[in-house]
Motif scaffolding. Structure first.
Motif, short mmCIF file in Angstrom:
data_model
loop_
_atom_site.label_atom_id
_atom_site.label_comp_id
_atom_site.label_asym_id
_atom_site.label_seq_id
_atom_site.Cartn_x
_atom_site.Cartn_y
_atom_site.Cartn_z
N ASN A 1 0.85 -1.19 0.00
CA ASN A 1 0.00 0.00 0.00
C ASN A 1 0.89 1.25 0.00
N TRP A 2 1.47 1.57 -1.14
CA TRP A 2 2.37 2.71 -1.20
C TRP A 2 1.77 3.93 -1.89
N LEU A 3 0.58 3.79 -2.42
CA LEU A 3 -0.17 4.93 -2.95
C LEU A 3 -1.39 5.15 -2.06
N ASP A 4 -2.04 6.28 -2.17
CA ASP A 4 -3.19 6.61 -1.32
C ASP A 4 -4.35 5.63 -1.41
N ASP A 5 -4.50 4.95 -2.52
CA ASP A 5 -5.69 4.13 -2.73
C ASP A 5 -5.48 2.63 -2.55
N GLY A 6 -4.48 2.24 -1.79
CA GLY A 6 -4.25 0.83 -1.49
C GLY A 6 -3.36 0.14 -2.51
N PRO A 7 -3.14 -1.16 -2.32
CA PRO A 7 -2.29 -1.91 -3.25
C PRO A 7 -2.83 -1.86 -4.67
N LEU A 8 -1.96 -1.71 -5.64
CA LEU A 8 -2.37 -1.61 -7.04
C LEU A 8 -3.02 -2.89 -7.54
N VAL A 9 -2.68 -4.03 -6.95
CA VAL A 9 -3.25 -5.30 -7.40
C VAL A 9 -4.77 -5.33 -7.25
N VAL A 10 -5.30 -4.57 -6.30
CA VAL A 10 -6.74 -4.53 -6.06
C VAL A 10 -7.50 -3.97 -7.25
N SER A 11 -6.92 -2.97 -7.91
CA SER A 11 -7.61 -2.33 -9.03
C SER A 11 -7.04 -2.69 -10.40
N SER A 12 -6.08 -3.59 -10.43
CA SER A 12 -5.43 -3.94 -11.69
C SER A 12 -5.48 -5.44 -11.91
N SER A 13 -5.99 -5.84 -13.06
CA SER A 13 -6.03 -7.27 -13.35
C SER A 13 -6.06 -7.46 -14.86
N PRO A 14 -5.29 -8.34 -15.40
CA PRO A 14 -4.18 -9.06 -14.77
C PRO A 14 -3.00 -8.12 -14.56
N ILE A 15 -2.05 -8.55 -13.77
CA ILE A 15 -0.87 -7.72 -13.54
C ILE A 15 0.35 -8.35 -14.20
N PRO A 16 1.16 -7.53 -14.85
CA PRO A 16 2.41 -8.04 -15.39
C PRO A 16 3.47 -8.07 -14.29
N SER A 17 4.39 -8.95 -14.35
CA SER A 17 5.52 -9.00 -13.41
C SER A 17 5.10 -8.89 -11.95
N PRO A 18 4.44 -9.91 -11.40
CA PRO A 18 3.99 -9.83 -10.01
C PRO A 18 5.11 -9.63 -9.00
N ASP A 19 6.34 -9.95 -9.35
CA ASP A 19 7.46 -9.79 -8.42
C ASP A 19 8.13 -8.42 -8.53
N ALA A 20 7.57 -7.52 -9.32
CA ALA A 20 8.18 -6.20 -9.54
C ALA A 20 8.26 -5.39 -8.26
N ARG A 21 9.33 -4.64 -8.13
CA ARG A 21 9.54 -3.70 -7.03
C ARG A 21 9.33 -2.28 -7.56
N ILE A 22 9.04 -1.36 -6.68
CA ILE A 22 8.85 0.03 -7.09
C ILE A 22 10.10 0.53 -7.82
N SER A 23 11.26 0.16 -7.34
CA SER A 23 12.51 0.63 -7.95
C SER A 23 12.68 0.13 -9.39
N ASP A 24 12.00 -0.97 -9.76
CA ASP A 24 12.08 -1.48 -11.13
C ASP A 24 11.49 -0.50 -12.13
N LEU A 25 10.69 0.43 -11.66
CA LEU A 25 10.02 1.41 -12.51
C LEU A 25 10.95 2.53 -12.96
N PHE A 26 12.12 2.61 -12.33
CA PHE A 26 13.04 3.71 -12.60
C PHE A 26 14.30 3.23 -13.30
N HIS A 27 14.77 4.04 -14.24
CA HIS A 27 16.02 3.78 -14.93
C HIS A 27 16.76 5.11 -15.04
N ASN A 28 17.96 5.16 -14.48
CA ASN A 28 18.74 6.41 -14.45
C ASN A 28 17.95 7.56 -13.83
#
Length: 90
Positions: A14-41
């Motif tokens: 629950n890192w955003l105001d509206d709870g875990p993203l999995v609740v509102s997203s289906s299907p999800i790509p890369s279930p093991d993804a970390r927030i840091s994976d979203l950033f490059h340089n």
């Protein structure tokens, strides 16, 4: 949740105001993804996630910046409505 180094689960924490993203997203790509994976340089690479997240979630994610070297942690702050606020890099 204070997002600092981004090692939290992107979909299941629950890192955003509206709870875990999995609740509102289906299907999800890369279930093991970390927030840091979203950033490059230091830049947010959000384009691949756009089909899986709402416009409001996209806006919140685009405002995110990581603070490397500091661990993520839970922290309750006053919101006036009893919800956990997201404070980033305090």
């Amino acid at each position: 949740m204070l997002v600092r180094d981004g090692l939290l689960s992107f979909w299941f924490e629950n890192w955003l105001d509206d709870g875990p993203l999995v609740v509102s997203s289906s299907p999800i790509p890369s279930p093991d993804a970390r927030i840091s994976d979203l950033f490059h340089n230091g830049a947010c690479q959000i384009k691949t996630l756009l089909p899986f997240i709402s416009a409001a979630q996209e806006t919140n994610i685009r405002w995110l910046s990581l603070c490397t070297g500091m661990k993520d942690k839970l922290e309750w702050t006053h919101s006036g409505i009893g919800r956990l606020l997201n404070i980033i890099c305090l």
